[in-house]
Design an enzyme around this catalytic site. Structure first.
Site, mmCIF file in Angstrom:
data_model
loop_
_atom_site.group_PDB
_atom_site.id
_atom_site.type_symbol
_atom_site.label_atom_id
_atom_site.label_comp_id
_atom_site.label_asym_id
_atom_site.label_seq_id
_atom_site.Cartn_x
_atom_site.Cartn_y
_atom_site.Cartn_z
ATOM 1 N N ARG A 27 0.799 -1.234 0.000
ATOM 2 C CA ARG A 27 0.000 0.000 0.000
ATOM 3 C C ARG A 27 0.835 1.289 0.000
ATOM 4 O O ARG A 27 0.309 2.371 -0.204
ATOM 5 C CB ARG A 27 -0.958 -0.005 1.207
ATOM 6 C CG ARG A 27 -2.185 -0.860 0.959
ATOM 7 C CD ARG A 27 -2.999 -1.052 2.212
ATOM 8 N NE ARG A 27 -2.343 -1.973 3.151
ATOM 9 C CZ ARG A 27 -2.769 -2.211 4.386
ATOM 10 N NH1 ARG A 27 -3.834 -1.587 4.847
ATOM 11 N NH2 ARG A 27 -2.123 -3.065 5.159
ATOM 12 N N ASN A 34 0.950 1.871 7.027
ATOM 13 C CA ASN A 34 0.587 1.086 5.852
ATOM 14 C C ASN A 34 0.660 1.879 4.556
ATOM 15 O O ASN A 34 0.934 1.333 3.505
ATOM 16 C CB ASN A 34 -0.816 0.500 6.015
ATOM 17 C CG ASN A 34 -0.823 -0.599 7.053
ATOM 18 O OD1 ASN A 34 0.068 -1.442 7.081
ATOM 19 N ND2 ASN A 34 -1.805 -0.574 7.925
HETATM 20 CA CA CA Z 1 0.471 -4.407 9.128
#
Ligand code: CA
Ligand code: UD1
Length: 462
Positions: free
Chosen positions: A16, A229
């Site tokens: 991500r 993330n």
């Molecule tokens: Ca993670």
């Protein structure tokens, strides 16, 4: 806490982040994010740290080549349980506790970690999991408790039933385990789940099944355990870390006029009574002395600045040493491997590269000094240039003590200006100048008399 070993999980790619760089090497306040859990583990008393690397493992290893950490490799990312297994070879025969941290959880503090470790030890648990209550538990593993409230396992988002999804207590991904239990349990976990992965959290239900003591220890600051993330998480973590760093310096006696526009990397040190004006960035391993004034728009990277140094506005300083009571700027550029001795002055629009400027010497305006050694008490006139490059090679200029260089001089290197010599303004010096001599090299001035004519219309006054 007894001695413990840390296993730091850092094999994942971090999809991500949408990056060519593995997630754990993205920086926060000048350090790769995984450097923070390493520091935190050390501060909590950990001696041995094993980093489990996978994606871009060579780069991860290179980033830590000066740190006392060991590496284990997870070639294929088959899950967090599989990742911990990779560290087993380093831990054969070890009977103590294994702390498991994630390389993408940078904001955990030593205080919280110590409390967690203490609870693990006090309660003689085989597994302790750090948990938090979150209003937005989506995506995290949920902490399962039986009707008596005892911790019974962890279920991942993708495997959770609808009622389980409503649970707000979540797994932070931080664990402490008895080493023997951990590696025995890891042999028993399977990958029969929605992601087909070997889940580390499954060691909890194995412990429960075997009647061992497992516990979920709750902490309340959710920011500390937030995983990174994506780039938004990264920017938020940067902000939190920056505030912590500024708070530490202010507590130690540094004045920061505008914390919102001041950026200080994690490993910078600053002495007390230094004043930092807005829009300043201090990077890398810079060391700033006490009593300094750093005015607006300065950038200082990996440099050593002495005491009572004055950096005037808009200076760019990189890998330079500026000793006590030096004055630099405004608008000066100090490039790598420069040394500015005590009380010297580097003034406005002066560039210095790989040069030493001696004690009390001055280059006050509009000058380039490259590959030069300048002695004590030297005056460098405005517009002086060391011509250090002949198109192929760099050459040295030596200017000895108490030399006077007139304005707009070109010093064509290699060249040596002897002690107490003077160079006339506008000279191009290609030969050495002996001590105490005056060198002048410029065309002679000629005056043409009666050049002005009263009938000349070209703008002359009548
Ligand atoms: Ca993670
Ligand atoms: C994990 C936990 C979840 C918890 C969450 C907290 C599992 C199965 N789930 O979920 O319960 O709420 O962390 O953030 O562990 N890693 C490897 N190799 C692998 C897989 C993972 O090194 O094969 C590392 C990752 O780099 C990361 C950590 O393990 O540092 C966690 O893995 P990740 O895939 O991020 O798990 P989550 O889905 O976040």
């Amino acid at each position: 806490m007894n001695s413990f070993v840390t296993v730091l999980l850092a094999a994942g790619k971090g999809t991500r982040m949408k990056s060519g760089l593995v997630k754990v090497l993205h920086t926060i306040a000048g350090l790769p994010m995984m450097a923070y859990p390493v520091k935190t583990a050390r501060e909590a008393g950990c001696g041995k740290i094993i980093v489990v690397a996978g994606h871009q493992k060579q780069m991860v290893e290179d980033a830590f080549k000066n740190e006392d950490v060991l590496f284990a490799y997870q070639e294929e990312q088959l899950g967090s349980g599989h990742a911990v297994k990779a560290a087993e070879d380093h831990l054969r025969g070890f009977e103590g506790d294994v702390l498991i941290l994630c390389g993408d959880v940078p904001l955990l503090t030593p205080g919280t970690l110590k409390q967690f470790l203490k609870s693990h030890e006090d309660n003689k648990a085989v597994v302790s999991v750090l948990s938090i209550h979150s209003d937005n538990p989506f995506g995290y593993g949920r902490i399962l408790r039986n009707s008596a409230g005892d911790f019974s396992g962890i279920v991942e988002e993708k495997d959770a039933s609808d009622p389980q999804k409503t649970i707000k207590e979540i797994n932070t991904g931080i664990y402490c385990c008895k080493s023997r239990f951990l590696f025995d349990a890891l042999k028993k976990i399977g990958n029969d789940n929605m992601q087909g992965e070997y889940y580390l959290p499954d060691i909890v239900s194995i412990g429960v099944k075997e009647g061992r003591k497992v516990q979920a220890v709750t902490t309340d600051d959710s920011r500390e355990v937030r995983g990174i993330n994506d780039r938004t998480d990264l920017a938020e973590a940067e902000k939190v870390m920056r505030q912590r760093i500024l708070a530490r310096h202010m507590k130690n006696g540094v004045t920061v006029i505008d914390p919102d526009s001041t950026y200080i990397d994690a490993d910078v040190t600053i002495g007390k009574d230094t004043v930092i004006y807005p829009n300043t960035i201090l990077r890398g391993t810079s060391v700033i002395g006490s009593g300094c004034i750093i005015e607006i728009n300065c950038s200082v990277s990996n440099s050593v600045i002495g005491n009572n140094v004055h950096l005037k506005p808009s200076c760019v300083i990189d890998r330079t040493q500026a000793k006590d009571r030096v004055s630099i700027g405004p608008f000066a550029h100090l490039r790598p491997l420069s040394v500015i001795e005590e009380e010297a002055k580097v003034g406005n629009f002066v560039e210095v590269k790989k040069s030493r400027i001696g004690r009390g010497s001055k280059a006050s305006h509009l000058t380039y000094i490259g590959d030069a050694t300048i002695g004590r008490g030297v005056n460098i006139g405005a517009g002086t240039i060391t011509c250090n490059y002949d198109g192929k090679n760099k050459h040295l200029t030596v200017i000895e003590d108490e030399v006077f260089i007139g304005s707009n001089t070109s010093l064509v290197a290699p060249v040596n200006i002897g002690e107490r010599a003077s160079v006339g303004a506008g000279s191009t010096i290609t030969n050495n100048v002996p001590a105490k001599a005056l060198a002048v090299s410029r065309s002679k001035q000629r005056n043409y008399n009666n050049y002005y004519r009263s009938d000349d219309k070209k703008g002359n006054d009548k």
